[in-house]
Write an enzyme that holds these catalytic residues in place. Structure first.
Site, short mmCIF file in Angstrom:
data_model
loop_
_atom_site.label_atom_id
_atom_site.label_comp_id
_atom_site.label_asym_id
_atom_site.label_seq_id
_atom_site.Cartn_x
_atom_site.Cartn_y
_atom_site.Cartn_z
CD GLU A 121 -2.92 -1.31 2.23
OE1 GLU A 121 -4.08 -1.69 2.02
OE2 GLU A 121 -2.46 -1.09 3.36
CG HIS A 145 -3.78 0.79 6.88
ND1 HIS A 145 -5.12 0.91 7.19
CD2 HIS A 145 -3.64 -0.44 6.31
CE1 HIS A 145 -5.76 -0.18 6.81
NE2 HIS A 145 -4.89 -1.01 6.28
CG HIS A 147 -6.35 -4.13 9.90
ND1 HIS A 147 -5.72 -5.28 9.48
CD2 HIS A 147 -6.22 -3.24 8.87
CE1 HIS A 147 -5.24 -5.11 8.25
NE2 HIS A 147 -5.53 -3.88 7.87
CD GLU A 175 -11.62 13.93 26.98
OE1 GLU A 175 -11.45 14.17 28.18
OE2 GLU A 175 -12.63 13.32 26.54
CG HIS A 216 -9.01 -2.38 4.91
ND1 HIS A 216 -8.38 -1.98 3.76
CD2 HIS A 216 -8.05 -2.98 5.63
CE1 HIS A 216 -7.12 -2.34 3.79
NE2 HIS A 216 -6.89 -2.95 4.92
#
Length: 282
Positions: A121, A145, A147, A175, A216
């Site tokens: 990616e 990135h 999960h 917050e 994802h």
């Protein structure tokens, strides 16, 4: 965090956070990736001093040229590498590459000692870096990135709508609007590692540091490893609270719009931008 040392200060800084992402349950097996745009003068000096005889690797073409990143160095997790190995095998998990040939290719300058390559990616990461470098005037340097499970779960429970998701999270902890006033921008389900998801992500990254790759995971940009970890950590906690509220039958009350406006005004000096979804949010 465990004490960890490395010849490259940037590896020493990021590896414990990468390991922590695995401990948090965000990056199973080889899932997820990190890329960090490094200060050119500093990393050049480190590589020259620590690795003067490093091999010169051939250039590898990029699927999407990024001329505004030409000459930049990136510390990147490798394709197929496990986050849990970051402290034990950092020279395998990480590599440093330089963008060359007017942004049309990259060449490896350190790491991936077992013959690896940047995450599949990486092209999407570079799209994100190019956009967020411009939008943040160079402040943002690292993309994570991961999960995050509670965040992913919400993509199965709430509409795939940026405003709806953002407002739901903002209304769960005071917050939230301070930590991510730019909100979360939703990208529909698309095949990872493709030009299609990179192009769809580019549209949303113009508006926010944070995008949801539906079903994802999360894709977030910030200044350094600690700040990007804190950003995802906050979003994941708010997601967990919202999921628990939904499982209990839905909210009976919440943080109202007036209080959100008051919070944004009170902490305005800390906000990275105006709260995009606050206007006309009913």
């Amino acid at each position: 965090m465990p004490r960890f040392t490395h010849a490259i200060s940037f590896v020493e800084e990021v590896a414990p956070f990468v390991r922590l992402c695995w401990e948090m349950g965000w990056n199973e097996a080889n899932g997820g990736n990190v890329s960090w745009r490094l200060p050119t003068d500093e990393i050049t000096a480190i590589l020259r001093r620590r690795f003067p005889n490093a091999r010169q690797h051939p250039a590898v073409p990029l699927p999407q040229p990024q001329p505004t990143l030409d000459g930049e160095y990136f510390l990147v997790t490798g394709s197929g590498q496990f986050f849990r190995h970051a402290l034990d095998h950092p020279d395998e998990v990480f590599g440093i590459v330089q963008i060359v040939d007017n942004g049309t290719a990259y060449r490896r300058v350190w790491g991936y000692v077992m013959g690896g390559s940047p995450t599949s990616e990486f092209a999407t990461h570079l799209v994100g870096h190019a956009i967020r470098k411009r939008v943040s005037n160079g402040r943002e340097r690292i993309v994570l990135h991961c999960h995050a499970p509670e965040f992913i779960a919400l993509s199965f429970l709430v509409p795939l709508d940026s405003r709806a998701l953002t407002m739901a999270l903002w209304q769960k902890m005071p917050e939230c609007i301070v930590i991510f006033p730019d909100g979360v921008r939703v990208v529909p389900p698309l095949l990872p590692g493709t030009v299609t998801i990179a192009e769809a992500s580019a549209v949303e990254l113009e508006k926010s540091r944070i995008i949801s790759w539906s079903h994802h995971g999360i894709f977030a940009s910030e200044e350094n490893p600690e700040r990007v970890f804190a950003l995802v950590e906050t979003i994941e906690k708010a997601s967990a609270i919202h999921r628990k509220v939904l499982s209990a039958g839905g909210p009976q009350r919440g943080i109202g719009q007036d209080l959100l406006i008051e919070l944004a005004d009170h902490f305005s000096a800390m906000l990275v931008c105006e709260p995009a979804f606050l206007k006309d949010a009913g």
